[in-house]
Write an enzyme that holds these catalytic residues in place. Structure first.
Site, PDB file in Angstrom:
ATOM      1  N   ARG A  44       0.852  -1.161  -0.064  1.00 32.54           N
ATOM      2  CA  ARG A  44       0.025  -0.031   0.008  1.00 32.54           C
ATOM      3  C   ARG A  44       0.914   1.050   0.197  1.00 32.54           C
ATOM      4  NH1 ARG A  44      -3.151  -3.303   3.280  1.00 32.54           N
ATOM      5  NH2 ARG A  44      -2.394  -2.502   5.473  1.00 32.54           N
ATOM      6  N   LYS A 134     -10.861  15.770   5.548  1.00 31.68           N
ATOM      7  CA  LYS A 134     -12.099  15.116   4.849  1.00 31.68           C
ATOM      8  C   LYS A 134     -13.214  14.378   5.482  1.00 31.68           C
ATOM      9  CE  LYS A 134     -12.958  11.602   1.871  1.00 31.68           C
ATOM     10  NZ  LYS A 134     -12.796  10.687   0.745  1.00 31.68           N
ATOM     11  N   LYS A 217     -16.605  19.307  -1.865  1.00 32.16           N
ATOM     12  CA  LYS A 217     -16.290  18.378  -2.631  1.00 32.16           C
ATOM     13  C   LYS A 217     -17.608  17.550  -3.059  1.00 32.16           C
ATOM     14  CE  LYS A 217     -13.605  13.965  -2.892  1.00 32.16           C
ATOM     15  NZ  LYS A 217     -12.337  13.364  -2.706  1.00 32.16           N
TER      16      LYS A 217
HETATM   17  P1  13P Z   1     -13.493   8.729  -6.212  1.00 34.80           P
HETATM   18  O1  13P Z   1     -12.957  10.118  -7.059  1.00 34.80           O
HETATM   19  O2  13P Z   1     -12.876   7.660  -6.509  1.00 34.80           O
HETATM   20  O3  13P Z   1     -15.152   9.017  -6.291  1.00 34.80           O
HETATM   21  O4  13P Z   1     -12.965   8.869  -4.714  1.00 34.80           O
HETATM   22  C1  13P Z   1     -13.052  10.345  -4.368  1.00 34.80           C
HETATM   23  C2  13P Z   1     -13.341  10.416  -2.721  1.00 34.80           C
HETATM   24  O5  13P Z   1     -12.340  10.809  -2.169  1.00 34.80           O
HETATM   25  C3  13P Z   1     -14.355   9.518  -2.325  1.00 34.80           C
HETATM   26  O6  13P Z   1     -14.710   9.882  -0.830  1.00 34.80           O
END
Ligand code: 13P
Length: 335
Positions: A44, A134, A217
């Site tokens: 990873r 996030k 986002k």
């Molecule tokens: P994806 O762009 O693969 O949807 O992932 C973004 C993300 O951080 C989802 O929480």
């Protein structure tokens, strides 16, 4: 300009975007399984370090979202991973929610957890070098969902999270993801996404979150992946812009889309059109996970030591998306 506004603006300046490399160990294991690579902490790290030390990190990537395991790992050069990311010119970030669990009162829906003890965890992440964080709320569209309860409960959690993050001098990414799964139309996606985002801002304001110091986002406006409806990329871009114009307060400095299961090219093309038609003051960029990593992961899985080749594939995707974030991408630039 406040410190938080400065961090948020810098992450998305000049077409830069965010690399979402914060897959939980479970999700990352699924991704590695799909290309027949054993999911060990070493593998990873190797894949992620390969991306974090690629040249596009300096040109195209303004921030990287990490998972708890990675933010505490050392690079092969014995640097802490957040130090490596900062050295490349990007801001290190961290996913701080602990995942979506069954919502009591509406068991077909999810509520994102992780508020207990969050203030203390944030202090630790800040010390490790995190500049932003996030938290992702998820919503499914069906005939009766998302319910008022899930829209309210997830908005409340996103607002409590954001207030704590700003208290700790970091920028919260507010991610309410209306999933692409399902048979719904683009119109339904538009309506539900608008309702979800508006509720989030209602709660953010109630919790006295400084809107100049967040990044939103969101998902793009798309028909469900089981829907018979097909709409053009132009329509996706126009609907997405209309939805955000209507629902996002003007103080918000930046919007960074998730890719949500779109193919790499689709995610780039839609972002490019959004920027071509963007008549707002919002910076519109990307915070992609799969749409930045898919090809690189596939390439890497064939020879785990081919760092340079893997970086080349990743650099290309990052460059294409950074062009798209400025409305300057075209299909003939793809190889
Ligand atoms: P994806 O762009 O693969 O949807 O992932 C973004 C993300 O951080 C989802 O929480």
């Amino acid at each position: 300009m406040s410190e938080l506004n400065n961090i948020a603006s810098k992450i998305l300046e000049k077409g830069k975007g965010i690399l979402a490399a914060d897959e939980s160990t479970g999700t990352m294991s699924k991704r590695l399984d799909s290309v027949n690579v054993p999911s060990t902490p070493e593998n990873r790290l190797l894949f992620r370090e390969t991306l974090f030390s690629a040249s596009s990190m300096t040109e195209c990537i303004g921030g990287v979202i990490l998972y708890d395991e990675t933010i505490k790992q050392n690079s092969s050069q014995k640097n802490k991973i957040p130090e490596l990311i900062s050295k490349m010119g990007a801001a290190p970030g961290i996913k701080v929610d602990t995942g979506a669990k069954v919502l009591a009162g509406s068991p077909n829906e999810k509520i994102t957890e992780g508020l207990d003890g969050l203030r203390e965890r944030l202090k630790d992440y800040y010390k490790l070098g995190a500049k932003f964080t996030k938290w992702r709320g998820v919503y499914t569209i069906t005939k009766n969902y998302p319910s008022k309860l899930s829209i309210h409960a997830n908005a409340h959690a996103l607002a409590r999270y954001s207030a704590l993050v700003q208290e700790c001098n970091m920028v919260p990414i507010v991610e309410p993801e209306v999933l692409m799964d399902g048979e719904h139309s683009a119109k339904e996606c538009y309506e539900k996404t608008s309702e979800v985002i508006q509720k989030c801002f209602e709660e953010l304001i109630l919790h006295k979150v400084d809107l100049k110091g967040i990044i939103l986002k969101p998902n793009m406006i798309l028909p469900g992946n089981q829907s018979k409806e097909k709409i053009s990329n132009d329509e996706v871009a126009k609907l997405t812009l209309a939805c955000l114009k209507d629902s996002v307060p003007s103080e918000v400095p930046g919007i960074a889309f998730l890719s949500g299961g779109q193919s790499e090219i689709e995610a780039t093309e839609n972002l490019n059109l959004i920027n071509k038609y963007n008549d707002t003051n919002f910076t519109m960029s990307y915070s992609y996970g799969r749409a930045l990593q898919q090809s690189a992961l596939k390439f890497w899985s064939k020879d785990l030591q081919n760092i340079e080749g893997t970086q080349k594939v990743f650099n290309h995707r990052a460059k294409m998306n950074t062009l798209a974030a400025r409305g300057k991408w075209s299909k003939d630039l793809e190889i």
